[in-house]
Design a protein around this motif. Structure first.
Motif, PDB file in Angstrom:
ATOM      1  N   VAL A 384      39.255  76.063  53.744  1.00 53.14           N
ATOM      2  CA  VAL A 384      39.596  75.338  54.969  1.00 53.14           C
ATOM      3  C   VAL A 384      39.987  76.365  56.025  1.00 53.14           C
ATOM      4  CG1 VAL A 384      41.096  73.599  56.020  1.00 53.14           C
ATOM      5  CG2 VAL A 384      40.381  73.353  53.629  1.00 53.14           C
ATOM      6  N   SER A 385      39.222  76.433  57.106  1.00 55.01           N
ATOM      7  CA  SER A 385      39.488  77.459  58.121  1.00 55.01           C
ATOM      8  C   SER A 385      40.573  77.029  59.099  1.00 55.01           C
ATOM      9  CB  SER A 385      38.208  77.804  58.883  1.00 55.01           C
ATOM     10  OG  SER A 385      37.683  76.658  59.530  1.00 55.01           O
ATOM     11  N   ASN A 386      40.639  75.729  59.426  1.00 59.27           N
ATOM     12  CA  ASN A 386      41.688  75.246  60.321  1.00 59.27           C
ATOM     13  C   ASN A 386      41.786  73.730  60.216  1.00 59.27           C
ATOM     14  OD1 ASN A 386      39.573  74.202  62.040  1.00 59.27           O
ATOM     15  ND2 ASN A 386      39.396  76.228  62.954  1.00 59.27           N
ATOM     16  N   TYR A 387      42.851  73.193  60.783  1.00 61.39           N
ATOM     17  CA  TYR A 387      43.034  71.743  60.737  1.00 61.39           C
ATOM     18  C   TYR A 387      43.990  71.304  61.837  1.00 61.39           C
ATOM     19  CZ  TYR A 387      47.583  72.517  58.438  1.00 61.39           C
ATOM     20  OH  TYR A 387      48.865  72.906  58.145  1.00 61.39           O
ATOM     21  N   VAL A 388      43.946  70.009  62.123  1.00 54.95           N
ATOM     22  CA  VAL A 388      44.869  69.363  63.054  1.00 54.95           C
ATOM     23  C   VAL A 388      45.617  68.290  62.278  1.00 54.95           C
ATOM     24  CG1 VAL A 388      45.088  67.962  65.146  1.00 54.95           C
ATOM     25  CG2 VAL A 388      43.404  69.814  65.054  1.00 54.95           C
ATOM     26  N   HIS A 389      46.931  68.272  62.422  1.00 56.86           N
ATOM     27  CA  HIS A 389      47.782  67.338  61.685  1.00 56.86           C
ATOM     28  C   HIS A 389      48.352  66.303  62.657  1.00 56.86           C
ATOM     29  CE1 HIS A 389      51.674  66.755  59.080  1.00 56.86           C
ATOM     30  NE2 HIS A 389      50.903  65.677  59.082  1.00 56.86           N
ATOM     31  N   VAL A 390      47.996  65.038  62.457  1.00 59.36           N
ATOM     32  CA  VAL A 390      48.489  63.941  63.288  1.00 59.36           C
ATOM     33  C   VAL A 390      49.548  63.173  62.506  1.00 59.36           C
ATOM     34  CG1 VAL A 390      47.884  61.805  64.485  1.00 59.36           C
ATOM     35  CG2 VAL A 390      46.294  63.743  64.509  1.00 59.36           C
ATOM     36  N   LYS A 391      50.709  62.962  63.126  1.00 55.36           N
ATOM     37  CA  LYS A 391      51.792  62.201  62.505  1.00 55.36           C
ATOM     38  C   LYS A 391      52.088  60.980  63.364  1.00 55.36           C
ATOM     39  CE  LYS A 391      55.357  64.517  60.974  1.00 55.36           C
ATOM     40  NZ  LYS A 391      56.509  65.467  60.913  1.00 55.36           N
ATOM     41  N   MET A 423      47.660  62.250  59.099  1.00 53.30           N
ATOM     42  CA  MET A 423      46.208  62.407  59.095  1.00 53.30           C
ATOM     43  C   MET A 423      45.884  63.876  59.353  1.00 53.30           C
ATOM     44  SD  MET A 423      43.372  60.134  61.145  1.00 53.30           S
ATOM     45  CE  MET A 423      44.183  60.299  62.731  1.00 53.30           C
ATOM     46  N   TRP A 424      45.047  64.441  58.485  1.00 52.66           N
ATOM     47  CA  TRP A 424      44.631  65.830  58.625  1.00 52.66           C
ATOM     48  C   TRP A 424      43.129  65.862  58.899  1.00 52.66           C
ATOM     49  CZ3 TRP A 424      47.855  63.936  54.885  1.00 52.66           C
ATOM     50  CH2 TRP A 424      49.148  64.473  54.815  1.00 52.66           C
ATOM     51  N   ILE A 425      42.740  66.436  60.024  1.00 50.21           N
ATOM     52  CA  ILE A 425      41.328  66.620  60.352  1.00 50.21           C
ATOM     53  C   ILE A 425      41.028  68.098  60.139  1.00 50.21           C
ATOM     54  CG2 ILE A 425      39.553  66.318  62.118  1.00 50.21           C
ATOM     55  CD1 ILE A 425      41.513  64.307  63.457  1.00 50.21           C
ATOM     56  N   GLU A 426      40.145  68.393  59.193  1.00 44.86           N
ATOM     57  CA  GLU A 426      40.002  69.755  58.678  1.00 44.86           C
ATOM     58  C   GLU A 426      38.583  70.287  58.875  1.00 44.86           C
ATOM     59  OE1 GLU A 426      42.963  68.274  55.064  1.00 44.86           O
ATOM     60  OE2 GLU A 426      40.790  68.462  54.789  1.00 44.86           O
ATOM     61  N   THR A 427      38.492  71.592  59.083  1.00 42.69           N
ATOM     62  CA  THR A 427      37.207  72.287  59.066  1.00 42.69           C
ATOM     63  C   THR A 427      37.058  72.969  57.715  1.00 42.69           C
ATOM     64  OG1 THR A 427      37.349  72.730  61.450  1.00 42.69           O
ATOM     65  CG2 THR A 427      35.752  74.014  60.180  1.00 42.69           C
ATOM     66  N   VAL A 428      36.113  72.492  56.911  1.00 40.35           N
ATOM     67  CA  VAL A 428      35.849  73.070  55.591  1.00 40.35           C
ATOM     68  C   VAL A 428      34.557  73.875  55.672  1.00 40.35           C
ATOM     69  CG1 VAL A 428      35.463  72.587  53.148  1.00 40.35           C
ATOM     70  CG2 VAL A 428      36.983  71.107  54.482  1.00 40.35           C
ATOM     71  N   VAL A 429      34.606  75.105  55.188  1.00 38.71           N
ATOM     72  CA  VAL A 429      33.425  75.970  55.206  1.00 38.71           C
ATOM     73  C   VAL A 429      32.762  75.917  53.837  1.00 38.71           C
ATOM     74  CG1 VAL A 429      32.546  78.290  55.612  1.00 38.71           C
ATOM     75  CG2 VAL A 429      34.546  77.468  56.898  1.00 38.71           C
ATOM     76  N   GLU A 430      31.515  75.442  53.810  1.00 40.16           N
ATOM     77  CA  GLU A 430      30.746  75.378  52.565  1.00 40.16           C
ATOM     78  C   GLU A 430      29.353  75.931  52.810  1.00 40.16           C
ATOM     79  OE1 GLU A 430      30.733  71.458  50.931  1.00 40.16           O
ATOM     80  OE2 GLU A 430      32.871  71.479  50.445  1.00 40.16           O
ATOM     81  N   LEU A 438      38.291  64.543  56.592  1.00 48.19           N
ATOM     82  CA  LEU A 438      39.437  63.751  57.027  1.00 48.19           C
ATOM     83  C   LEU A 438      40.259  63.356  55.808  1.00 48.19           C
ATOM     84  CD1 LEU A 438      40.979  62.045  59.163  1.00 48.19           C
ATOM     85  CD2 LEU A 438      39.308  60.225  58.764  1.00 48.19           C
ATOM     86  N   GLN A 439      41.545  63.672  55.841  1.00 49.65           N
ATOM     87  CA  GLN A 439      42.463  63.235  54.788  1.00 49.65           C
ATOM     88  C   GLN A 439      43.612  62.466  55.431  1.00 49.65           C
ATOM     89  OE1 GLN A 439      43.333  67.098  52.701  1.00 49.65           O
ATOM     90  NE2 GLN A 439      42.285  66.113  50.993  1.00 49.65           N
ATOM     91  N   TYR A 440      44.117  61.475  54.710  1.00 44.51           N
ATOM     92  CA  TYR A 440      45.250  60.733  55.263  1.00 44.51           C
ATOM     93  C   TYR A 440      46.181  60.271  54.155  1.00 44.51           C
ATOM     94  CZ  TYR A 440      43.003  56.302  53.874  1.00 44.51           C
ATOM     95  OH  TYR A 440      42.442  55.274  53.157  1.00 44.51           O
ATOM     96  N   GLU A 441      47.415  60.071  54.555  1.00 45.04           N
ATOM     97  CA  GLU A 441      48.424  59.420  53.724  1.00 45.04           C
ATOM     98  C   GLU A 441      49.092  58.357  54.588  1.00 45.04           C
ATOM     99  OE1 GLU A 441      52.523  60.586  51.310  1.00 45.04           O
ATOM    100  OE2 GLU A 441      52.143  61.417  53.305  1.00 45.04           O
TER     101      GLU A 441
END
Length: 508
Positions: A384-391, A423-430, A438-441
């Motif tokens: 994961v190179s970077n992400y934005v965390h929304v609360k 909510m985490w919006i992530e850049t995954v390098v594959e 997108l991940q959320y709790e």
């Protein structure tokens, strides 16, 4: 409120800025230039002739990254996960036990923990949303969402998995795009008149004979003397006055001095849940230092550090499984021995352990206790190179507040009192390619029944999931998702039909 800085760079500067941004990842480009709006920042005056241009240039902020259809992404590829999962999502749900009611047996509850798959669609609303507040105007970037969830279970004696619809939700996110000052003009004053040209009461009571009085009248005669009134503009420097008669009309330029709206949030979410609750959450992007785009991967705790009550399906009001601060349960080890023992008054004084024993004994442990550990384990092995965390939350500690409305049945028996969301919006390098993930709790708190001491019990209902765009999940998972969400049976006939034309995955 976050606002992107507008820079006057000139043609050469704009070109250099564009070339520099093209070398950044999508999230880095999207989050470039955002800072907190402050009271001393310039405010743009609103002009009616600019309305179309404002609508065309409305900002969606980080919500722009959500546009499109997201589906569950199962991490069974991950060699670090020893027990394959049936689906990517985990939910824990606590409900009143059959036969109970809010006024009798304390705190008897049923518990479910299941894996689930999901389709979550976001759609940008063109043109933005204009909120008019008189002297202040707020423009928002609106994003509609629709969510469909199905539980996934293995039935003994059956090879095929069972998919059961368990949740539907729709609503809208708003990104606060820009705040404008809208002062009164000669045209707006005349168009929106709401008083008579001349006031007989002004003449009778205060001696004022003018038309459309747009200034306060001030009494300049002391108490006990004959009353004399003048307009505010006629008041001399340091001249005393003893009474104020407010104006009933505006002057051109009224509102230039505010009030100015400086919101303490950037994002709102309003959602409708078919069980009978309507929610409004407020929130913002959680920064790391001064950066709203965080380098690396989201960090989740391990071992005993993972026993954090605010993320557990066992609240403190449920007894906390009898855990003490100096003897926390290690959620990365097998459940404690007492979880599989017969408990009594000797080895469970106070009944705190037996009250939540089944949660720790669930087949999906430790996710049955802390569901967001599934998010943590999904990230293992990912780059994961970077992400934005929304609360977001329905109940802020201070300032602006969201809220929850429940229909009478829910309000009486299982009232929803608070919703927290990460909510985490992530850049995954594959394979050298950037993929959005997108991940959320989401933690919904119910309050029903009561403890032995009469205190109200708070019951967490938790959902966590990892999502990607359909084209970014493995083919075997894509087939399941298409069968469950894009090829739907008619609700009356039961016949299978293709999705409606216009769906991006519609097949002729």
């Amino acid at each position: 409120m976050l606002k992107r800085k507008k820079e006057n760079l000139g043609a050469d500067g704009q070109l250099l800025r564009k070339r520099a941004s093209e070398s950044l990842s999508y999230l880095a480009q999207l989050m470039d230039g955002y800072t907190k709006l402050a009271i001393d920042d310039p405010v743009t005056p609103f002009k009616e002739e600019n309305l179309d241009e404002i609508g065309r240039n409305v900002d969606y902020g980080i919500l722009e990254a959500l546009n499109g259809t997201w589906v569950s992404y199962n991490a069974n590829y991950n060699e670090n996960i020893t027990k394959p999962s049936l689906a990517s999502g985990i939910h824990t749900t606590i409900m009143p036990s059959p036969g109970t009611n809010p006024g009798t047996i304390p705190g008897k509850f049923s518990f479910d923990c299941e894996e689930y798959i999901e389709k979550l669609t976001f759609s940008l609303v063109p043109g933005g949303v204009r909120n008019r507040g008189g002297a202040s105007e707020l423009f928002c970037g609106a994003v509609k969402y629709e969510q469909t969830i199905k539980s996934v279970n293995k039935i003994e004696g059956q090879e095929a998995l069972k998919y059961t619809p368990i949740h539907e939700e729709n609503g809208m996110y708003l990104w606060l795009s820009d705040v404008y000052n809208h002062a009164a003009t000669k045209e707006s004053i005349e168009r929106d008149r709401g008083i008579h040209a001349e006031s007989t009461s002004d003449e009778k009571n205060y001696g004022y004979k003018g038309r459309y009085r747009d200034e306060p009248l001030l009494r300049i005669s002391p108490d006990g003397q004959e009353k004399k009134y003048i307009l505010q503009s006629e008041l001399q420097p340091d001249q005393p006055y003893y009474e104020i008669i407010p104006a009933q009309e505006l002057k051109p330029g009224a509102g230039l001095d505010g009030p100015y709206f400086i919101p303490d949030y950037s994002i709102s979410r309003s959602g409708v849940i078919p069980h009978g609750s309507t929610i409004t959450l407020l929130g913002d992007i959680a920064p790391q230092g001064n950066s709203y785009l965080i380098t690396g991967s989201p960090v989740f705790p391990y071992g005993k550090e993972a026993w954090q009550p605010k993320h557990l399906s066992i609240s403190r009001t449920m007894g906390g499984a009898g855990v003490k601060p100096d003897d926390l349960i290690d959620l990365d080890k097998p459940a404690p021995a007492w979880v599989h023992e017969t408990l009594d008054d000797v080895n469970d004084n106070g009944s705190n352990k037996i009250y939540t024993q089944r949660i720790l004994a669930d087949d999906l442990y430790p996710y049955s206790v802390r569901p967001d550990l599934r998010l943590r384990d999904t990230l293992k092995g990912q780059e994961v190179s970077n992400y934005v965390h929304v609360k977001m939350t329905s109940k802020m500690k201070t300032g602006a507040q969201g809220g929850i409305l429940n229909v009478p049945f829910v309000n009486r028996f299982v009232p929803t009192v608070n919703v927290d969301m990460h909510m985490w919006i992530e850049t995954v390098v594959e394979n050298g390619k950037d993929i959005l993930q997108l991940q959320y709790e989401q933690i919904v708190f119910f309050e029903f029944d009561f403890g032995n001491d009469g205190g109200t019990t708070r019951w967490p209902h938790i959902q966590t999931n990892t999502l990607r765009k359909l084209e970014d999940i493995p083919e075997d998972q894509r087939k399941v998702i298409e069968e469950q969400f894009f090829v739907q049976p008619d609700i009356i006939t039961g016949n299978t039909a293709n999705p409606p034309a216009g769906c991006p995955y519609h097949k002729e």
